[in-house]
Structures are given as structure tokens and as C-alpha cells.
Design a protein around this motif. Structure first.
Motif, PDB file in Angstrom:
ATOM      1  N   GLU A  49      -8.185  -8.523 -14.064  1.00  9.20           N
ATOM      2  CA  GLU A  49      -6.642  -7.742 -14.714  1.00  9.20           C
ATOM      3  C   GLU A  49      -6.109  -8.484 -15.573  1.00  9.20           C
ATOM      4  OE1 GLU A  49      -4.228  -5.891 -11.911  1.00  9.20           O
ATOM      5  OE2 GLU A  49      -6.008  -4.801 -10.753  1.00  9.20           O
ATOM      6  N   ALA A  50      -5.486  -8.402 -16.614  1.00 14.17           N
ATOM      7  CA  ALA A  50      -4.712  -8.900 -17.382  1.00 14.17           C
ATOM      8  C   ALA A  50      -3.317  -8.552 -17.299  1.00 14.17           C
ATOM      9  CB  ALA A  50      -4.964  -9.129 -18.808  1.00 14.17           C
ATOM     10  N   ALA A  92      -6.911  -7.098  -5.236  1.00 19.19           N
ATOM     11  CA  ALA A  92      -7.905  -6.096  -4.316  1.00 19.19           C
ATOM     12  C   ALA A  92      -7.090  -5.658  -3.165  1.00 19.19           C
ATOM     13  CB  ALA A  92      -9.039  -6.980  -3.902  1.00 19.19           C
ATOM     14  N   HIS A  93      -6.007  -6.373  -2.499  1.00 22.35           N
ATOM     15  CA  HIS A  93      -5.550  -5.707  -1.246  1.00 22.35           C
ATOM     16  C   HIS A  93      -3.831  -5.814  -1.413  1.00 22.35           C
ATOM     17  CE1 HIS A  93      -9.102  -5.794   1.030  1.00 22.35           C
ATOM     18  NE2 HIS A  93      -9.562  -6.924   0.282  1.00 22.35           N
ATOM     19  N   GLY A  94      -3.502  -6.581  -2.356  1.00 24.22           N
ATOM     20  CA  GLY A  94      -1.979  -6.757  -2.562  1.00 24.22           C
ATOM     21  C   GLY A  94      -1.269  -5.324  -3.090  1.00 24.22           C
ATOM     22  N   SER A  95      -0.058  -5.500  -2.734  1.00 17.68           N
ATOM     23  CA  SER A  95       0.957  -4.343  -3.401  1.00 17.68           C
ATOM     24  C   SER A  95       1.128  -4.854  -4.966  1.00 17.68           C
ATOM     25  CB  SER A  95       2.291  -4.052  -2.525  1.00 17.68           C
ATOM     26  OG  SER A  95       2.879  -5.364  -2.881  1.00 17.68           O
ATOM     27  N   GLN A  96       1.773  -3.859  -5.622  1.00 19.51           N
ATOM     28  CA  GLN A  96       2.189  -4.132  -7.116  1.00 19.51           C
ATOM     29  C   GLN A  96       3.311  -5.275  -7.040  1.00 19.51           C
ATOM     30  OE1 GLN A  96       0.735  -3.262  -9.960  1.00 19.51           O
ATOM     31  NE2 GLN A  96      -0.679  -2.125  -8.599  1.00 19.51           N
ATOM     32  N   GLU A  97       4.208  -5.043  -6.022  1.00 27.22           N
ATOM     33  CA  GLU A  97       5.273  -6.184  -6.012  1.00 27.22           C
ATOM     34  C   GLU A  97       4.480  -7.555  -5.733  1.00 27.22           C
ATOM     35  OE1 GLU A  97       6.629  -2.170  -5.397  1.00 27.22           O
ATOM     36  OE2 GLU A  97       5.079  -3.083  -4.380  1.00 27.22           O
ATOM     37  N   GLN A  98       3.746  -7.600  -4.758  1.00 26.70           N
ATOM     38  CA  GLN A  98       3.175  -8.926  -4.544  1.00 26.70           C
ATOM     39  C   GLN A  98       2.246  -9.561  -5.581  1.00 26.70           C
ATOM     40  OE1 GLN A  98       0.709  -7.737  -0.900  1.00 26.70           O
ATOM     41  NE2 GLN A  98       2.554  -8.152   0.344  1.00 26.70           N
ATOM     42  N   ALA A 219       0.097  -5.083   8.611  1.00 28.00           N
ATOM     43  CA  ALA A 219       0.030  -5.748   9.448  1.00 28.00           C
ATOM     44  C   ALA A 219      -1.223  -5.237  10.384  1.00 28.00           C
ATOM     45  CB  ALA A 219       1.167  -5.304  10.447  1.00 28.00           C
ATOM     46  N   GLY A 220      -1.719  -6.097  11.029  1.00 28.24           N
ATOM     47  CA  GLY A 220      -3.187  -5.789  11.618  1.00 28.24           C
ATOM     48  C   GLY A 220      -4.312  -5.940  10.978  1.00 28.24           C
ATOM     49  N   ASN A 221      -4.390  -5.861   9.756  1.00 27.60           N
ATOM     50  CA  ASN A 221      -5.673  -5.831   8.796  1.00 27.60           C
ATOM     51  C   ASN A 221      -5.924  -7.027   8.284  1.00 27.60           C
ATOM     52  OD1 ASN A 221      -5.801  -2.943   8.973  1.00 27.60           O
ATOM     53  ND2 ASN A 221      -4.071  -2.663   7.298  1.00 27.60           N
ATOM     54  N   GLY A 222      -5.603  -8.295   8.824  1.00 26.74           N
ATOM     55  CA  GLY A 222      -5.662  -9.332   8.410  1.00 26.74           C
ATOM     56  C   GLY A 222      -7.150  -9.901   8.391  1.00 26.74           C
ATOM     57  N   TRP A 223      -7.932  -9.465   9.345  1.00 35.35           N
ATOM     58  CA  TRP A 223      -9.562  -9.857   9.334  1.00 35.35           C
ATOM     59  C   TRP A 223     -10.123  -9.135   7.786  1.00 35.35           C
ATOM     60  CZ3 TRP A 223     -12.025 -13.340  11.724  1.00 35.35           C
ATOM     61  CH2 TRP A 223     -13.369 -13.310  11.535  1.00 35.35           C
ATOM     62  N   THR A 224      -9.705  -8.072   7.740  1.00 33.56           N
ATOM     63  CA  THR A 224     -10.617  -7.441   6.654  1.00 33.56           C
ATOM     64  C   THR A 224      -9.985  -8.150   5.182  1.00 33.56           C
ATOM     65  OG1 THR A 224     -10.304  -5.118   7.529  1.00 33.56           O
ATOM     66  CG2 THR A 224     -10.606  -5.281   5.097  1.00 33.56           C
ATOM     67  N   VAL A 225      -8.902  -8.613   5.143  1.00 33.68           N
ATOM     68  CA  VAL A 225      -8.229  -9.244   4.023  1.00 33.68           C
ATOM     69  C   VAL A 225      -9.050 -10.540   3.995  1.00 33.68           C
ATOM     70  CG1 VAL A 225      -6.167 -10.163   2.589  1.00 33.68           C
ATOM     71  CG2 VAL A 225      -6.152  -7.923   3.940  1.00 33.68           C
ATOM     72  N   ALA A 226      -9.068 -11.324   5.224  1.00 34.24           N
ATOM     73  CA  ALA A 226      -9.384 -12.782   5.040  1.00 34.24           C
ATOM     74  C   ALA A 226     -11.104 -12.911   4.724  1.00 34.24           C
ATOM     75  CB  ALA A 226      -9.190 -13.192   6.613  1.00 34.24           C
ATOM     76  N   MET A 227     -11.694 -11.651   5.303  1.00 36.61           N
ATOM     77  CA  MET A 227     -13.122 -11.814   4.780  1.00 36.61           C
ATOM     78  C   MET A 227     -13.502 -11.399   3.502  1.00 36.61           C
ATOM     79  SD  MET A 227     -14.880 -12.459   7.577  1.00 36.61           S
ATOM     80  CE  MET A 227     -13.528 -13.709   7.695  1.00 36.61           C
ATOM     81  N   SER A 228     -12.598 -10.499   3.018  1.00 38.71           N
ATOM     82  CA  SER A 228     -12.684 -10.229   1.423  1.00 38.71           C
ATOM     83  C   SER A 228     -12.571 -11.603   0.519  1.00 38.71           C
ATOM     84  CB  SER A 228     -11.713  -9.096   1.246  1.00 38.71           C
ATOM     85  OG  SER A 228     -11.631  -8.913  -0.385  1.00 38.71           O
ATOM     86  N   LEU A 229     -11.654 -12.401   0.815  1.00 46.18           N
ATOM     87  CA  LEU A 229     -11.206 -13.455   0.340  1.00 46.18           C
ATOM     88  C   LEU A 229     -12.326 -14.295   0.598  1.00 46.18           C
ATOM     89  CD1 LEU A 229      -8.193 -15.769   0.400  1.00 46.18           C
ATOM     90  CD2 LEU A 229     -10.093 -16.552   1.210  1.00 46.18           C
ATOM     91  N   LEU A 230     -13.080 -14.513   1.662  1.00 48.73           N
ATOM     92  CA  LEU A 230     -14.230 -15.497   1.694  1.00 48.73           C
ATOM     93  C   LEU A 230     -15.396 -15.150   0.781  1.00 48.73           C
ATOM     94  CD1 LEU A 230     -14.320 -16.296   5.643  1.00 48.73           C
ATOM     95  CD2 LEU A 230     -13.773 -17.576   3.818  1.00 48.73           C
ATOM     96  N   GLY A 231     -15.242 -13.702   0.562  1.00 51.41           N
ATOM     97  CA  GLY A 231     -16.359 -13.324  -0.352  1.00 51.41           C
ATOM     98  C   GLY A 231     -16.211 -14.035  -1.933  1.00 51.41           C
TER      99      GLY A 231
END
Length: 381
Positions: A49-50, A92-98, A219-231
Motif C-alpha cells: 500500500e502506498a 492487515a489488522h489495523g484500523s484506518q486511524e492506526q 481486544a482479545g484477538n492478540g494471538w491472531t495478530v501476533a501469529m500474523s506478524l510472525l509470518g
């Protein structure tokens, strides 16, 4: 399979070489160098994404950039964690604001990041994290706990932290992925860890009510996000890493020729094996690059390069012979702790099969997720 680069890639390669050749003289200050890279548009090439102050290029051109950067002898990147780990995760997982808040400063080289994952007792077993974060009345979290082996925490402006936000939760449940500003005196303490090599890029980080307003992925979805990051951790950068490995191997070969140990058939066989294995790693990395859904590819890559690099360190000591264990001639107990390049290679590479996911963990992933073998019993020592 054709592993050659296209004509367009080679044009891009010349552009990269010219730019690096014209700017490396001012690369002494690592933070300043990040800003120089940002001004040149070289941060965020692989984001897909640019519009955040970065430019995007093809996957093969990302490889060209990474390889030429390593080949040029440019300094290690302080912005690697933000650019190559956090940014793709936010996309992949953040909001537009983030994304709007955090991606432009990363692309400009103005904000540096560190990773708050491992803890004492929860290193390779990341699901065992005990750092807690309690939601306050103002909508922000207060974090308490300890992280360890936190690379570049002493330089970072921000840290992404995996913390337990649901009281009473265990393992993968109840975790959240929080973005934490490091400038919180009295609430965050960073203690460097002195390594065998005498350096201290790793740190312990203590959180005592540190404040965090941003949660990525909910909140509570940290494991999914963390595993995505490791990929994202083992992608194009693996090929750049291999350029550095090739340079190290070349120096070991030169030392073997100079010392005469190359005449030893055992040493000669090990040198050839290291060369052949490095070529195979490159082809494997190119073959798997850009493929999705291959759960075992990152683990196989880690197993390959971790063991290879460790064996290279051992070979460097064998080539040096008895002199490998001797310090500088003017060494004394009061002198600074100094190592030559081969000694540093040997000592640092002892950790290659542990950090970033130990070999045991990588083999378990391949066994369970790729080969479909029965899951390893939990709680068995």
C-alpha cells in the motif's frame, strides 16, 4: 524454475547501487540514517500500500533492494522491526486511524519500534505470557509485567506488546496486541542484557502501569495478530541475510587458504558443504517467496539458516586453530572486552538455534501443521 531477475529488476538494481553509493558516507548515526532512507523513499517498499510516504515495488525488486543493501556494507537497520514487522501487521489488522497515525512516521524513519513478546518463562512458548493489561475508565490500558530479549528497546520510541487483557484467561485466549509509547518515565524501565560478545542490543523491559491507548485487531484477538506478524518475520529479509552469510563464508575460506588448513580434507569438505547448503537455502527462499498458505515454510527456513550459521561459526574456529581462543596480544584483565570477527561469529551464532523460535519449536510446527502428526502433549518435561 527460473531464478533470474528481469531487465526491469536490473535497472532498479543500478538505481539502488547508485543511491547507496552516494549516501553511505553519512550513515554513521543509525537514527539519522533511518531518516535518510525515509527521505529517499526506501522504507516500506514491500507494504503493498502506498500513500504513507513510501513507494511500492515488485516482490523481486524488494529482493534486489535487500540484497544490494546487505552487499553495500550499509549499517544494520534500527527501523527493521517497525518497517518489516509492525507495518505489514497494521496494514492487515489495523484500523484506518492506526495506519494513518503510525505508518507515515515509520516510512519517514522518524519513529523506531521494538517487539514485546518474550518473557521469562514464556519465550518460545509465547502463549504462556503473563504480562497483564487492565482497561481503565478512560478507555486506555495499564500494563504490568516484564518482557525479555527485547531487541533495540533502548533506542525505540514505541513497543508492540502482547499482553493478557482478560483476567483468568489462559494460553491463546484473552490476549491483546497493544501499541505502547516507550517515553513513560517511572512506568517503563529498560535494562540492557550483556551478551557473550560483549554487546547489549537485547534488553529486559519492565512495565509498571504503562499506558497504552491503541489495540490492534480488537481486544482479545492478540494471538491472531501476533501469529500474523510472525509470518512477516521471515520473508525478503531472509535473502538479504544470506548475502551477509556469503560474505562471512568468504572470509572463512580466505582464512583457511592463508593458514593452510584448506589442505586438510575434512576442512575442505566442510567448506564445500557450507557453500552448497547456502546455495540451496537461496533457491529454497526464492521458491517459497510470496507463497501464502505454506505453514511450514518459515519454520523450515529458520531451521536451515540457524543450523548453517552455527556450523559456520564452529568452522571459523577450526580454521583458526588454537589461536581462536586467544584474545588480543595486549589483552589484560582491565582491558575492554574485545573479540575479532571470527570469535564474534562463533559466540553470537550459539544463539541462532534459539532466538526467533527455537529449533525444537520449529520442528514441532512442521510436524503438527505440515505432516499432520499427533500434537505434542502439553505439560510433559
Amino acid at each position: 524454475m527460473d531464478f533470474a531477475f528481469s531487465a526491469e529488476d536490473e535497472v532498479f538494481r543500478r538505481e539502488v547501487r547508485e543511491w547507496l553509493g552516494g549516501h553511505l558516507s553519512g550513515a554513521g548515526d543509525r537514527r539519522g540514517w533511518e531518516k535518510t532512507l525515509g527521505q529517499g523513499g526506501w522504507i516500506g517498499l514491500g507494504w503493498g500500500e502506498a500513500g504513507y510516504g513510501n513507494r511500492t515495488v515488485s516482490l523481486t525488486q524488494q529482493v534486489v533492494w535487500a540484497e544490494e543493501y546487505a552487499r553495500s556494507g550499509a549499517p544494520p537497520r534500527s527501523g527493521h522491526i517497525g518497517e518489516n514487522l509492525l507495518a505489514p501487521t497494521l496494514i492487515a489488522h489495523g484500523s484506518q486511524e492506526q495506519k494513518a497515525r503510525f505508518l507515515p512516521p515509520i516510512a519517514a524513519g522518524e519513529e523506531l519500534w521494538c517487539q514485546g513478546y518474550s518473557e521469562p518463562g514464556a519465550g518460545s512458548d509465547l502463549a504462556g505470557v503473563r504480562t497483564k493489561a487492565e482497561l481503565g475508565g478512560d478507555g486506555s490500558y495499564r500494563i504490568s509485567g516484564q518482557k525479555i530479549w527485547t531487541s533495540l528497546a533502548h533506542e525505540a520510541d514505541w513497543c508492540f506488546v502482547l499482553a493478557r487483557t482478560e483476567p483468568g484467561s489462559t494460553r491463546h485466549r484473552g490476549l491483546s496486541f497493544l501499541l505502547v509509547p516507550m517515553d513513560q518515565p517511572g512506568r517503563i524501565e529498560v535494562r540492557p542484557i550483556r551478551q557473550l560478545t560483549g554487546t547489549g542490543d537485547f534488553n529486559e523491559v519492565f512495565f509498571d502501569g504503562a499506558r497504552a491507548e491503541h489495540v490492534v485487531g480488537g481486544a482479545g484477538n492478540g494471538w491472531t495478530v501476533a501469529m500474523s506478524l510472525l509470518g512477516f518475520e521471515r520473508g525478503v529479509s531472509t535473502l538479504a541475510q544470506q548475502i551477509g552469510f556469503a560474505a562471512e563464508l568468504g572470509r572463512v575460506v580466505q582464512a583457511a587458504v592463508k593458514s593452510g588448513t584448506v589442505a586438510d580434507p575434512v576442512v575442505r569438505e566442510r567448506l564445500v558443504r557450507q557453500w552448497a547448503e547456502l546455495r540451496a537455502m537461496r533457491w529454497n527462499a526464492l521458491r517459497t517467496l510470496g507463497r501464502s498458505g505454506d505453514a511450514g515454510a518459515p519454520s523450515v527456513a529458520k531451521l536451515l539458516w540457524g543450523g548453517w550459521h552455527q556450523r559456520l561459526g564452529e568452522l571459523a574456529m577450526q580454521v583458526r586453530g588454537a589461536g581462536a581462543g586467544v584474545g588480543p596480544q595486549d589483552w589484560s584483565p582491565s582491558a575492554p572486552y574485545e573479540l575479532d570477527a571470527f570469535q564474534h561469529l562463533f559466540l553470537f551464532s550459539r544463539a541462532d538455534t534459539i532466538y526467533g523460535g527455537s529449533d525444537q519449536v520449529q520442528r514441532t510446527i512442521v510436524a503438527e501443521r505440515v505432516l499432520g502428526l499427533p500434537r505434542e502433549p502439553k505439560g510433559v518435561v
